[in-house]
Design an enzyme around this catalytic site. Structure first.
Site, mmCIF file in Angstrom:
data_model
loop_
_atom_site.group_PDB
_atom_site.id
_atom_site.type_symbol
_atom_site.label_atom_id
_atom_site.label_comp_id
_atom_site.label_asym_id
_atom_site.label_seq_id
_atom_site.Cartn_x
_atom_site.Cartn_y
_atom_site.Cartn_z
ATOM 1 N N PRO A 1 0.786 -1.144 -0.097
ATOM 2 C CG PRO A 1 -0.140 -1.086 2.061
ATOM 3 C CD PRO A 1 0.676 -2.062 1.213
ATOM 4 C CG ASN A 2 -0.440 4.461 1.383
ATOM 5 O OD1 ASN A 2 -1.447 5.008 0.686
ATOM 6 N ND2 ASN A 2 -0.349 4.009 2.601
ATOM 7 N NE ARG B 1 1.309 14.000 -0.263
ATOM 8 C CZ ARG B 1 1.478 15.069 0.645
ATOM 9 N NH1 ARG B 1 1.985 16.331 -0.176
ATOM 10 N NH2 ARG B 1 1.487 15.174 1.808
ATOM 11 C CE1 TYR C 1 8.846 5.141 3.313
ATOM 12 C CE2 TYR C 1 7.241 6.964 3.436
ATOM 13 C CZ TYR C 1 7.685 5.776 3.831
ATOM 14 O OH TYR C 1 7.097 5.353 5.060
ATOM 15 C CG ASN D 1 8.134 -2.211 0.212
ATOM 16 O OD1 ASN D 1 7.660 -2.265 1.422
ATOM 17 N ND2 ASN D 1 8.753 -1.094 -0.046
ATOM 18 C CB ALA E 1 1.540 0.202 6.361
ATOM 19 C CD GLU F 1 10.286 -7.716 5.576
ATOM 20 O OE1 GLU F 1 10.540 -9.116 6.108
ATOM 21 O OE2 GLU F 1 9.784 -6.770 5.974
ATOM 22 C CG HIS G 1 11.084 -2.640 4.492
ATOM 23 N ND1 HIS G 1 9.670 -2.463 4.405
ATOM 24 C CD2 HIS G 1 11.174 -3.766 4.994
ATOM 25 C CE1 HIS G 1 9.082 -3.658 4.800
ATOM 26 N NE2 HIS G 1 10.009 -4.287 5.257
ATOM 27 N NE ARG H 1 10.272 5.704 8.765
ATOM 28 C CZ ARG H 1 9.272 5.626 7.954
ATOM 29 N NH1 ARG H 1 9.112 4.506 6.949
ATOM 30 N NH2 ARG H 1 8.294 6.459 7.957
HETATM 31 O O1 CA2 Z 1 10.445 1.791 3.908
HETATM 32 C C1 CA2 Z 1 9.484 0.919 3.305
HETATM 33 O O2 CA2 Z 1 9.647 0.579 2.092
HETATM 34 C C2 CA2 Z 1 8.134 0.938 3.826
HETATM 35 O O3 CA2 Z 1 7.731 -0.531 3.461
HETATM 36 C C3 CA2 Z 1 7.425 1.781 3.394
HETATM 37 C C4 CA2 Z 1 5.907 1.976 4.049
HETATM 38 C C5 CA2 Z 1 5.849 1.885 5.572
HETATM 39 O O4 CA2 Z 1 4.902 1.998 6.123
HETATM 40 C C6 CA2 Z 1 6.826 0.935 5.967
HETATM 41 O O5 CA2 Z 1 6.941 1.111 7.476
HETATM 42 C C7 CA2 Z 1 8.118 1.071 5.597
HETATM 43 C C8 CA2 Z 1 5.110 3.100 3.507
HETATM 44 C C9 CA2 Z 1 5.007 3.573 2.114
HETATM 45 C C10 CA2 Z 1 4.282 4.713 1.862
HETATM 46 O O6 CA2 Z 1 4.727 5.298 0.776
HETATM 47 C C11 CA2 Z 1 4.571 6.441 0.378
HETATM 48 C C12 CA2 Z 1 5.161 7.042 -0.553
HETATM 49 C C13 CA2 Z 1 5.113 8.457 -1.055
HETATM 50 C C14 CA2 Z 1 4.263 9.190 -0.259
HETATM 51 C C15 CA2 Z 1 3.666 8.692 0.846
HETATM 52 C C16 CA2 Z 1 3.870 7.463 1.109
#
Ligand code: CA2
Length: 152
Positions: free
Chosen positions: A10-11, A18, A23, A74, A77, A98, A100, A107
Site C-alpha cells: 500500500p501507498n 509525496r 522515500y 515490499n 505498512a 523482504e 524496504h 524509525r
Molecule cells: O520503507 C519502506 O519501504 C516501507 O515499507 C514503506 C511503507 C511503510 O509503512 C513501512 O513502514 C516501510 C510506507 C509506504 C508509503 O509510501 C509513500 C510514498 C510516498 C508518499 C507517501 C507514502
C-alpha cells in the site's frame, strides 16, 4: 530462466509524488523500469504487482504457486500488521526477500517488527530504491544456490 514476482504494498504507488525526504524522488514506475532493465541483464523474468488492498496482495501471493520461482516484496505498512500476508508467503513456500526503502529499525517502534521477516529468506532495508536492486540480486543468488544443490 528464473521467474520472479515483484510485489509492492500500500501507498507505494505514491512514491516520488509525496514525502521525498523519507522515500526518495523516484516514482514506482521508474523503480519498476530499472528492475526490468536489471532483470533482462541478469536473464530473469519479472512480473510486477502493486495493490493498496491486503486481500489483493494475498491473492497475488497465492497465484505465484506453480508459476513463479521467487518473490521480492515490499509489503509497505502491512509488514507490521499482516498475519494474512505472512501466512500466504508461508503457504506458497517460495523463497521470498523482504525489502524496504527506509531503514524500518531506525524509525518509530511500531515499524521495528515485521510479520514477514520470519518467513522470508532475508530482509534488506534502508537503501532507498536500491533496496529493490539489492534484494533482486540476493534472491537470484539464493535461487541459483538452491538450483545447484538440487543437481548435486
Ligand atoms: O520503507 C519502506 O519501504 C516501507 O515499507 C514503506 C511503507 C511503510 O509503512 C513501512 O513502514 C516501510 C510506507 C509506504 C508509503 O509510501 C509513500 C510514498 C510516498 C508518499 C507517501 C507514502
Amino acid at each position: 530462466m528464473f521467474r520472479i514476482q515483484i510485489i509492492h504494498g500500500p501507498n507505494l504507488n505514491m512514491l516520488g509524488l509525496r514525502e521525498p525526504g523519507i522515500y526518495g524522488r523516484q516514482t514506482l514506475e521508474s523503480i519498476n523500469a530499472s528492475l526490468g532493465q536489471e532483470a533482462s541483464n541478469l536473464g530473469v523474468a519479472l512480473s510486477v504487482f502493486q495493490s493498496n488492498s491486503e486481500g489483493a496482495l494475498v491473492d497475488c501471493i497465492q497465484a505465484t504457486f506453480g508459476h513463479q520461482d521467487g518473490i521480492l516484496i515490499n509489503p509497505g505498512a502491512y509488514t507490521h500488521t499482516s498475519v494474512a500476508i505472512r501466512d500466504a508467503i508461508a503457504a506458497v513456500g517460495l523463497p521470498t526477500v523482504e525489502v524496504h526503502l527506509s531503514n524500518i529499525h531506525q524509525r518509530e517502534t511500531f515499524r521495528h517488527h515485521s510479520y514477514i521477516a520470519a518467513v522470508a529468506v532475508g530482509q534488506i532495508c534502508g537503501f532507498g530504491a536500491d533496496s529493490y536492486r539489492l534484494g533482486l540480486h540476493a534472491l537470484i543468488k539464493h535461487l541459483e544456490i538452491k538450483h545447484l544443490e538440487k543437481k548435486t
